[in-house]
Enzyme design. Structure first.
Site, PDB file in Angstrom:
ATOM      1  N   ARG A   1     -73.246 -56.557  13.813  1.00  0.00           N
ATOM      2  CA  ARG A   1     -74.076 -57.718  13.503  1.00  0.00           C
ATOM      3  C   ARG A   1     -74.151 -58.698  14.667  1.00  0.00           C
ATOM      4  NH1 ARG A   1     -73.673 -57.794   7.630  1.00  0.00           N
ATOM      5  NH2 ARG A   1     -74.901 -59.437   6.677  1.00  0.00           N
TER       6      ARG A   1
ATOM      7  N   ARG B   1     -74.630 -62.391  -6.321  1.00  0.00           N
ATOM      8  CA  ARG B   1     -73.645 -62.664  -5.273  1.00  0.00           C
ATOM      9  C   ARG B   1     -73.616 -64.147  -4.953  1.00  0.00           C
ATOM     10  NH1 ARG B   1     -74.545 -58.495  -0.400  1.00  0.00           N
ATOM     11  NH2 ARG B   1     -74.187 -60.426   0.714  1.00  0.00           N
TER      12      ARG B   1
ATOM     13  N   ARG C   1     -77.927 -67.805   6.047  1.00  0.00           N
ATOM     14  CA  ARG C   1     -77.724 -66.400   6.451  1.00  0.00           C
ATOM     15  C   ARG C   1     -78.895 -65.903   7.290  1.00  0.00           C
ATOM     16  NH1 ARG C   1     -77.224 -63.616   1.035  1.00  0.00           N
ATOM     17  NH2 ARG C   1     -76.874 -61.681   2.163  1.00  0.00           N
TER      18      ARG C   1
HETATM   19  P1  AMP Z   1     -73.587 -58.345   3.606  1.00  0.00           P
HETATM   20  O1  AMP Z   1     -73.063 -57.818   2.325  1.00  0.00           O
HETATM   21  O2  AMP Z   1     -73.780 -57.281   4.644  1.00  0.00           O
HETATM   22  O3  AMP Z   1     -74.821 -59.193   3.443  1.00  0.00           O
HETATM   23  O4  AMP Z   1     -72.462 -59.327   4.196  1.00  0.00           O
HETATM   24  C1  AMP Z   1     -72.045 -60.473   3.499  1.00  0.00           C
HETATM   25  C2  AMP Z   1     -71.312 -61.422   4.430  1.00  0.00           C
HETATM   26  O5  AMP Z   1     -70.143 -60.784   4.949  1.00  0.00           O
HETATM   27  C3  AMP Z   1     -72.098 -61.861   5.652  1.00  0.00           C
HETATM   28  O6  AMP Z   1     -72.934 -62.966   5.387  1.00  0.00           O
HETATM   29  C4  AMP Z   1     -70.960 -62.219   6.612  1.00  0.00           C
HETATM   30  O7  AMP Z   1     -70.386 -63.462   6.279  1.00  0.00           O
HETATM   31  C5  AMP Z   1     -69.935 -61.151   6.294  1.00  0.00           C
HETATM   32  N1  AMP Z   1     -70.129 -59.937   7.144  1.00  0.00           N
HETATM   33  C6  AMP Z   1     -70.514 -58.703   6.733  1.00  0.00           C
HETATM   34  N2  AMP Z   1     -70.598 -57.854   7.777  1.00  0.00           N
HETATM   35  C7  AMP Z   1     -70.263 -58.572   8.874  1.00  0.00           C
HETATM   36  C8  AMP Z   1     -70.178 -58.277  10.270  1.00  0.00           C
HETATM   37  N3  AMP Z   1     -70.469 -57.043  10.752  1.00  0.00           N
HETATM   38  N4  AMP Z   1     -69.791 -59.271  11.103  1.00  0.00           N
HETATM   39  C9  AMP Z   1     -69.499 -60.504  10.652  1.00  0.00           C
HETATM   40  N5  AMP Z   1     -69.571 -60.860   9.366  1.00  0.00           N
HETATM   41  C10 AMP Z   1     -69.951 -59.904   8.470  1.00  0.00           C
END
Ligand code: AMP
Ligand code: ZN
Length: 244
Positions: free
Chosen positions: A106, A186, A197
């Site tokens: 990311r 969520r 985000r």
């Molecule tokens: P997601 O389920 O992929 O939308 O991730 C939810 C949250 O987890 C994100 O908004 C970040 O706070 C954290 N997160 C998930 N993947 C990453 C990553 N590769 N690097 C940093 N934070 C992450």
């Protein structure tokens, strides 16, 4: 209509060797939905860093405690923590034939770490030689992302993703089609956090498109097409990537 599992027209393949698949795209672009389908079809695990972090939060680990504060605000978890977490997940034997990274990398720093990490691994030694990663970007317009994120409901039991505003709504309101669990919103799918985000995505994650831009296996796929057409395009990109 089948909402989340792959439809019969995609006959199960469970291919012997796929290599790493990296799914890029904004929050709400459909990475999780497509990752589940790839996982079922090719028989390789979905590695969602967001899911692993949420699991850590549920279990109350140190990592979970640090991550929660940041995730609730829509900010990213520090690179070192996420990279360590991915490194230990990739050591598990189910990754030997390939894996799907959903939500990782990311940041450019994470992508650089991943390149180095994969170069030092021997996951993919076979008669075909080492397979490079297939990088797929799901492209979705900003307004659609907002609608998808505000309408998203997830099943806490099986992880399936629904949307109350689209054809992906559950058969019975608020209930998972598969296991009957009560669907949840969520915590970071609330409007103020969503805006944060998406802003962080543009600043920190979008530069990855340039990073992987020169990559011979980067495919842009229209993530606003209907679900099955997206899946067909994703599968094709993976298969083409494997032939190179
Ligand atoms: P997601 O389920 O992929 O939308 O991730 C939810 C949250 O987890 C994100 O908004 C970040 O706070 C954290 N997160 C998930 N993947 C990453 C990553 N590769 N690097 C940093 N934070 C992450
Ligand atoms: Zn479920």
């Amino acid at each position: 209509m089948e909402t989340n599992s792959i439809p019969a027209l995609f006959v199960k393949k469970q291919s012997s060797l796929v290599g790493p698949v990296i799914l890029l795209g904004a929050p709400g672009a459909g990475k999780g939905t497509q990752a589940k389908r790839i996982s079922e079809y090719f028989g390789i695990p979905q590695i969602s860093t967001g899911d692993i972090l949420r699991e850590n939060i549920r279990e109350g680990t140190e990592l979970g405690k640090t991550a929660k504060l940041l995730m609730d605000r829509g900010e990213l978890v520090p690179d070192e923590l996420v990279c360590q977490m991915v490194a230990s997940r990739l050591r598990l034997p189910d990754c030997a034939n390939g894996f799907i990274l959903d939500g990782f990398p990311r940041t450019v720093a994470q992508a650089e770490w991943l390149d180095g990490h994969l170069a030092g691994q021997h996951f993919f030694e076979s008669t075909k030689g080492r397979l490079g990663a297939v990088v797929i970007q799901l492209v979705v317009e900003y307004n659609q992302l907002l609608q998808r994120l505000t309408g998203r409901r997830t099943c806490p039991t099986c992880g399936r993703i629904y949307n109350v505003y689209t054809t992906q709504r559950p058969k019975t309101e608020g209930v998972c089609d598969v296991d009957g669990s009560e669907l949840v919103t969520r915590k970071d799918d609330r409007e103020d956090v969503i805006a944060e985000r998406l802003k962080n995505y543009e600043a920190q994650t979008l530069p990855l498109v340039t990073y992987y831009g020169g990559h011979k296996q980067l495919s842009d796929i229209n993530g606003m097409d209907d679900l099955d057409s997206i899946t067909a395009a994703v599968f094709k990109a993976i298969e083409d990537g494997n032939r190179m």
